[in-house]
Design a protein around this motif. Structure first.
Motif, PDB file in Angstrom:
ATOM      1  N   ARG A 124      14.103  -1.620  -4.647  1.00  0.00           N
ATOM      2  CA  ARG A 124      14.031  -0.539  -3.658  1.00  0.00           C
ATOM      3  C   ARG A 124      14.042   0.830  -4.329  1.00  0.00           C
ATOM      4  O   ARG A 124      13.286   1.736  -3.947  1.00  0.00           O
ATOM      5  N   THR A 134      10.754   1.487  -6.149  1.00  0.00           N
ATOM      6  CA  THR A 134       9.701   1.646  -5.145  1.00  0.00           C
ATOM      7  C   THR A 134       9.706   3.064  -4.589  1.00  0.00           C
ATOM      8  O   THR A 134       8.655   3.700  -4.429  1.00  0.00           O
ATOM      9  N   GLY A 187       5.542   2.473  -1.675  1.00  0.00           N
ATOM     10  CA  GLY A 187       5.656   2.122  -0.265  1.00  0.00           C
ATOM     11  C   GLY A 187       5.454   0.653   0.031  1.00  0.00           C
ATOM     12  O   GLY A 187       6.195  -0.206  -0.438  1.00  0.00           O
ATOM     13  N   GLN A 188       4.405   0.331   0.796  1.00  0.00           N
ATOM     14  CA  GLN A 188       4.179  -1.040   1.231  1.00  0.00           C
ATOM     15  C   GLN A 188       3.729  -1.962   0.100  1.00  0.00           C
ATOM     16  O   GLN A 188       3.621  -3.179   0.304  1.00  0.00           O
ATOM     17  N   ALA A 189       3.467  -1.420  -1.061  1.00  0.00           N
ATOM     18  CA  ALA A 189       3.107  -2.256  -2.209  1.00  0.00           C
ATOM     19  C   ALA A 189       4.346  -2.769  -2.938  1.00  0.00           C
ATOM     20  O   ALA A 189       4.249  -3.305  -4.034  1.00  0.00           O
ATOM     21  N   TRP A 190       5.528  -2.650  -2.305  1.00  0.00           N
ATOM     22  CA  TRP A 190       6.773  -3.040  -2.959  1.00  0.00           C
ATOM     23  C   TRP A 190       6.806  -4.507  -3.410  1.00  0.00           C
ATOM     24  O   TRP A 190       7.460  -4.810  -4.415  1.00  0.00           O
ATOM     25  N   ALA A 225      -0.176   4.716  -1.457  1.00  0.00           N
ATOM     26  CA  ALA A 225      -1.198   4.719  -0.404  1.00  0.00           C
ATOM     27  C   ALA A 225      -2.311   5.727  -0.679  1.00  0.00           C
ATOM     28  O   ALA A 225      -3.489   5.444  -0.454  1.00  0.00           O
TER      29      ALA A 225
END
Length: 252
Positions: A76, A79, A85-88, A244
């Motif tokens: 976390r 990240t 972000g959503q590519a964690w 992103a």
């Protein structure tokens, strides 16, 4: 050396925090509040963790759960620092790729006993250093990509695919995340005496035992960071591990 909780410790901590804030103000870093917050958070967290670890050290399942918690927080943190972000999930993959082989080798060879007293400190060191390497890698590489969008687009125009075009931009700087640990490994005993060495000495071990422990830790970190950075680099070139804004701009 053993530090006891006391009013002397309180004074020392207040003075050290004041020194850090003063230097930040003088240097115009704008990190005064962040420094105080980080220090207070560290004090509270270590106080709570110290109590939790006492229980975890004596129960293998609790030790493994605590290790998983450390890993989750590490994922976390990096990240957020790298902004993926959503590519964690790809960050998690890169980190675990470095963590598991190192811990697997250490415990499979029997160089350290597989119990709470070994798992928690070793896993904490390895996970923390994989997090650091990933953060350094991501921040450096993503900045390089943002600064060199024209180079990426030119590479596409001459016929390179997306992966090769990203690699062309970032290849020269991919290894920079490995430099801090390489320097520490090269200069250990000459410039620094890292925590594992001091910890063994404070625990009553001999200088040779302390040296052996520190060598194991440093080389383990070096191996793990190489794997983590290599995996992260491959995922980045495949456009999986990207913030992103870069995923949008680095179109094939």
């Amino acid at each position: 050396m053993t530090v006891e909780p006391s009013w002397r410790l309180l004074i020392a901590l207040v003075l050290l925090i004041a020194l850090a804030v003063g230097a930040s103000t003088w240097g115009r870093f704008g990190q005064g509040k962040a420094t105080v917050f980080a220090a207070l958070r560290a004090i509270v967290q270590l106080g709570v963790v110290s109590l939790v670890i006492v229980a975890c050290l004596q129960n293998m399942w609790l030790a493994l759960l605590f290790t998983l918690l450390m890993y989750g927080i590490g994922v976390r943190t990096t990240t957020q620092r790298t902004g993926v972000g959503q590519a964690w999930p790809w960050t998690a993959l890169a980190m675990i790729s470095g963590v598991l082989p190192v811990l697997g080798i250490i415990f499979a060879t029997g160089v350290a006993p597989f119990n709470g007293y070994s798992v928690i400190p070793l896993a904490g060191i390895v996970v923390g250093n994989m997090m650091t390497a990933h953060t350094l890698f991501g921040r450096r590489q993503f900045a390089a990509l943002r600064e060199n969008i024209p180079t990426y687009e030119a590479a596409l125009l001459i016929g390179l695919d997306r992966s090769s075009s990203i690699k062309l931009v970032t290849e020269a700087t991919a290894k920079e995340a490995l430099v801090p640990n390489l320097d520490q490994t090269r200069t250990v005993g000459l410039v620094t005496l890292p925590g594992a060495f001091i910890g063994v000495l404070l625990g009553g071990g001999t200088a040779l035992q302390a040296g052996a422990t520190q060598v194991l830790v440093l080389i383990g970190i070096m191996a793990g960071q190489n794997v983590t950075v290599a995996v992260a680099n491959r995922l980045m070139c495949q456009a999986r591990l990207l913030p992103a804004d870069l995923k949008e701009r680095l179109r094939p």
